[in-house]
Scaffold this motif. Structure first.
Motif, PDB file in Angstrom:
ATOM      1  N   VAL A 175      31.331  23.253  35.809  1.00  0.00           N
ATOM      2  CA  VAL A 175      30.307  22.612  34.976  1.00  0.00           C
ATOM      3  C   VAL A 175      29.562  23.673  34.168  1.00  0.00           C
ATOM      4  N   LEU A 176      29.211  24.791  34.804  1.00  0.00           N
ATOM      5  CA  LEU A 176      28.508  25.871  34.105  1.00  0.00           C
ATOM      6  C   LEU A 176      29.352  26.452  32.973  1.00  0.00           C
ATOM      7  N   VAL A 177      30.627  26.722  33.254  1.00  0.00           N
ATOM      8  CA  VAL A 177      31.514  27.333  32.249  1.00  0.00           C
ATOM      9  C   VAL A 177      31.723  26.399  31.062  1.00  0.00           C
ATOM     10  N   THR A 178      32.051  25.135  31.333  1.00  0.00           N
ATOM     11  CA  THR A 178      32.310  24.199  30.225  1.00  0.00           C
ATOM     12  C   THR A 178      31.043  23.932  29.421  1.00  0.00           C
ATOM     13  N   SER A 179      29.916  23.813  30.103  1.00  0.00           N
ATOM     14  CA  SER A 179      28.657  23.551  29.401  1.00  0.00           C
ATOM     15  C   SER A 179      28.248  24.749  28.547  1.00  0.00           C
TER      16      SER A 179
END
Length: 196
Positions: A175-179
Motif C-alpha cells: 500500500v505504501l509503495v503503490t500510494s
C-alpha cells in the motif's frame, strides 16, 4: 433501451481507456488498502463514487449547475493525491481499517462529484439540446462507468493478492509503495497546473 446500452458502452470504454488514467489512478488508490474479504465495503465505496459523479452529470446536463472546467483539471488530480496521502498516513500510523469508514465514504462521494464534472465535459458533446430524453443516456453512461470501476477494483484486488502471496512485500509495504508511486505521478500534474 438500445440507447441505454449505447451509452453504457461509452461509459465502460471511457473509464477503461488507458489514456484517461486519472480515473484509473483514483480507483487504484481507493481499492489498494482492501482485500477480497472487504469486497462489500469496496463495492459500496465505488457505488458512492458513481452516485457522486452521476449527481454532478445530472446537474450539468440539465443546466442546473454551471461547471468550471479549469478548476476540474486541478481538482481531479488533487483527489488522487489526497487519497494516496491518506493511504500513506493510514499505513504509517498503523490505523485499523475500520477507523474512519464514514469519513472515507463521505469523501468518496464528494470526490465522485468532482470526477463527475470531468465526465460532464466528456459526455456533454453527445447530449446536445435536441436530445429530448437525457435520463436514459445518463443512466446508461453511469451503468457503464460502474461496471468498468468494478472491473478495475477486481484487477487491483487480484494484483494485491498476487503481490502479497508471491513476493516478500507485506500488505502494508504494498500500500505504501503503490500510494507513493501514484503520488509521484500526480504531483507534476498539480505543480504544472495554471492554478498556481
Amino acid at each position: 433501451m438500445s440507447e441505454f446500452w449505447f451509452y453504457f458502452d461509452i461509459g465502460l470504454r471511457h473509464v477503461l481507456d488507458l489514456s484517461g488514467y486519472d480515473h484509473l489512478l483514483f480507483l487504484a488508490m481507493l481499492a489498494v488498502p482492501y482485500t477480497f474479504k472487504d469486497w462489500k465495503t469496496l463495492v459500496l465505496l465505488v457505488t458512492l463514487f458513481t452516485l457522486g459523479h452521476t449527481m454532478m452529470l445530472v446537474l450539468g446536463v440539465y443546466g442546473i449547475l454551471n461547471l468550471n472546467f479549469e478548476a476540474v483539471e486541478f481538482l481531479i488530480p488533487l483527489t488522487i493525491m489526497v487519497t494516496a496521502l491518506y493511504n500513506i498516513f493510514k499505513q504509517a500510523t498503523k490505523a485499523t481499517k475500520n477507523n474512519g469508514n464514514s469519513f472515507i465514504a463521505i469523501t468518496t462521494l464528494l470526490f465522485g462529484l468532482i470526477h463527475g464534472m470531468g465526465f460532464y465535459n466528456f459526455i456533454k458533446i453527445d447530449l446536445t439540446p435536441q436530445h429530448e430524453d437525457k435520463l436514459m443516456p445518463l443512466l446508461g453512461f453511469a451503468g457503464g462507468v460502474e461496471a468498468a470501476q468494478i472491473i478495475i477494483i477486481i484487477i487491483v484486488l487480484l494484483l494485491s493478492f498476487g503481490v502479497e502471496r508471491f513476493t516478500r512485500l507485506s500488505r502494508r509495504d504494498w500500500v505504501l509503495v503503490t500510494s507513493a508511486f501514484v503520488a509521484g505521478v500526480v504531483l507534476p500534474l498539480l505543480i504544472s497546473h495554471k492554478f498556481w
